[in-house]
Write an enzyme that holds these catalytic residues in place. Structure first.
Site, short mmCIF file in Angstrom:
data_model
loop_
_atom_site.label_atom_id
_atom_site.label_comp_id
_atom_site.label_asym_id
_atom_site.label_seq_id
_atom_site.Cartn_x
_atom_site.Cartn_y
_atom_site.Cartn_z
N SER A 252 0.84 -1.19 0.00
CA SER A 252 0.00 0.00 0.00
C SER A 252 0.89 1.26 0.00
O SER A 252 1.69 1.45 -0.90
CB SER A 252 -0.96 -0.04 1.20
OG SER A 252 -1.93 0.96 1.10
N ASP A 343 -10.06 -3.40 -5.49
CA ASP A 343 -9.27 -2.40 -4.76
C ASP A 343 -9.30 -1.12 -5.59
O ASP A 343 -9.08 -1.15 -6.80
CB ASP A 343 -7.83 -2.91 -4.62
CG ASP A 343 -6.92 -1.95 -3.88
OD1 ASP A 343 -7.40 -0.90 -3.38
OD2 ASP A 343 -5.71 -2.24 -3.82
N HIS A 373 -8.12 -4.71 -0.98
CA HIS A 373 -6.83 -4.04 -0.79
C HIS A 373 -6.02 -4.67 0.34
O HIS A 373 -6.55 -4.97 1.41
CB HIS A 373 -7.08 -2.56 -0.49
CG HIS A 373 -5.83 -1.79 -0.21
ND1 HIS A 373 -4.94 -1.45 -1.20
CD2 HIS A 373 -5.31 -1.30 0.94
CE1 HIS A 373 -3.93 -0.78 -0.66
NE2 HIS A 373 -4.13 -0.68 0.63
#
Length: 404
Positions: A252, A343, A373
């Protein structure tokens, strides 16, 4: 990371749906509904206080103290052992995650999204945690990993993991940047992932506790990663690692920082890493990709969550360190890009892989269907996450062998 939806999305696989239901029952709250301080402190609302007083009493004791035995927990709560057993069973059934820990006879209470984790020494619970058959549910035996808390230049904290197979020869090393939108997360929230990958790959891991926004907005995080990279090149040999056999990895926001670190290394003339591993990276603050509209309410990371993160991080959209997708991506090392098809960051991760290929780089694109995600964090619960952890370990082993 945001709250679970009220209805399971048909695009999600069965094990994803089960995890989302468990989180919803546990009262997961969207991160944008919390202040940064509260998000770091709790991350989740666990239980309705009016309906679950017994469980809340247990959780308060687990939050206040570490390593309670079953009898000590009963005494602290004013319960009998039978009542403790009953409440623990209710916690497990209602969505709180209790899982086997590496130390024999110990389980961990964890919301997985929360930064607060406490252990409970209760061997009988291990039998109740026996998972269903399948690759995601295998509680693999753990060898002893060595870990050290380090203080780098300027007081920057980091945690070093050394695999149990270390032979005394300098080890290849992964410089790891945790996710959390540059606002939440820490070396503790990603401890389990680093330990799993360290053991599975044979590489050392250096996980960096970089400064977080809003107290330390952009570019504090990339500056800290550059500091850590420079420190590793200067001091790595003393730690038993070889910084010239280096990989950069992050999930991320950490994927953003890993990519930026590689670009900073190239700009500084330092040796390039052997490998980049980017897990659901966020690389374009324009928020203009179609997946931002199509998946605005996706679980674990909604558009509102991401705007909340960017609002605190406050990056300069014209600086390549904030928008590496639009930077010069030539000459980067082989890169693994893992993306989740459910996501909002899906499209920018796919575009990143395409850009790297266009610049002549070696890229492994791994778009994973039916997951949300940062799913890779949930290797014990989601089959696809377990598979991707195995893939990362395999790629690291092959990279080490090729560079030996």
């Amino acid at each position: 990371m945001s709250a679970a939806p009220h209805a399971c999305d048909p695009l999600l696989t069965a094990d994803c749906q089960q995890m989302l239901v468990r989180l919803e029952r546990a009262g997961v709250r969207a991160v944008h509904e919390l202040s940064p301080e509260a998000a770091r402190r709790q991350g989740m609302k666990l239980f309705d206080l009016d309906r679950r007083q017994g469980e809340m009493r247990l959780l308060r004791q687990l939050l206040r103290q570490r390593g309670l035995s079953a009898s000590e927990l009963a005494s602290a709560c004013g319960f009998s052992l039978e009542e403790v057993e009953q409440h623990l069973e209710q916690m497990l059934a209602s969505g709180t995650v209790l899982r086997a820990e590496r130390q024999k006879g110990t389980v961990t209470w964890s919301t997985r999204l929360s930064l607060r984790r406490r252990t409970l020494k209760h061997p009988d619970l291990l039998r109740k945690l026996e998972p269903e058959e399948g690759p995601a549910a295998v509680l693999r035996p753990r060898e002893t990993l060595l870990s050290r808390e380090l203080t780098l230049t300027g007081g920057l904290r980091a945690r070093l993991y050394l695999p149990p197979s270390a032979t005394g020869e300098p080890l290849p090393v992964v410089l790891f940047a945790h996710g959390g939108g540059w606002v939440t997360g820490s070396v503790d929230t990603h401890d389990s992932l680093c330990r799993t990958l360290c053991q599975g790959s044979g590489w050392a891991f250096l996980s960096v506790d970089y400064r977080l926004a809003p107290e330390h907005p952009w570019p504090a995080a990339p500056d800290d990663m550059a500091t850590a990279l420079h420190w590793l090149h200067e001091h790595g040999a003393k730690l038993g690692v070889n910084p010239e056999r280096l990989a950069l990895m992050g999930d991320s926001a950490g994927g953003n920082l890993a990519l930026v670190s590689a670009l900073q290394a190239r700009a500084a003339g330092w040796p390039l890493p052997l490998l980049l591993v980017l897990i659901c990276p966020t690389v374009d603050p324009s928020m203009a990709c179609p997946s931002w509209r199509e998946l605005a309410d996706a679980p674990f990371l909604s558009a509102a969550d991401m705007r909340w993160y960017y609002g605190h991080y406050a990056p300069d959209p014209d600086d390549w360190r904030a928008a590496p997708l639009r930077g010069d991506l030539r000459g980067l090392p082989p890169t693994l890009v893992i993306s989740a098809m459910h996501d909002i960051l899906r499209d920018e991760a796919l575009l990143l892989g395409q850009r790297l290929e266009q610049e002549g780089g070696t890229v492994w694109q791994r778009p994973v269907a039916g997951v949300f995600h940062d799913f890779v964090l949930f290797g014990q619960a989601i089959a696809a996450a377990h598979q991707e952890q195995e893939e990362i370990g395999r790629l690291l082993r092959e990279t080490a062998a090729a560079s030996a």
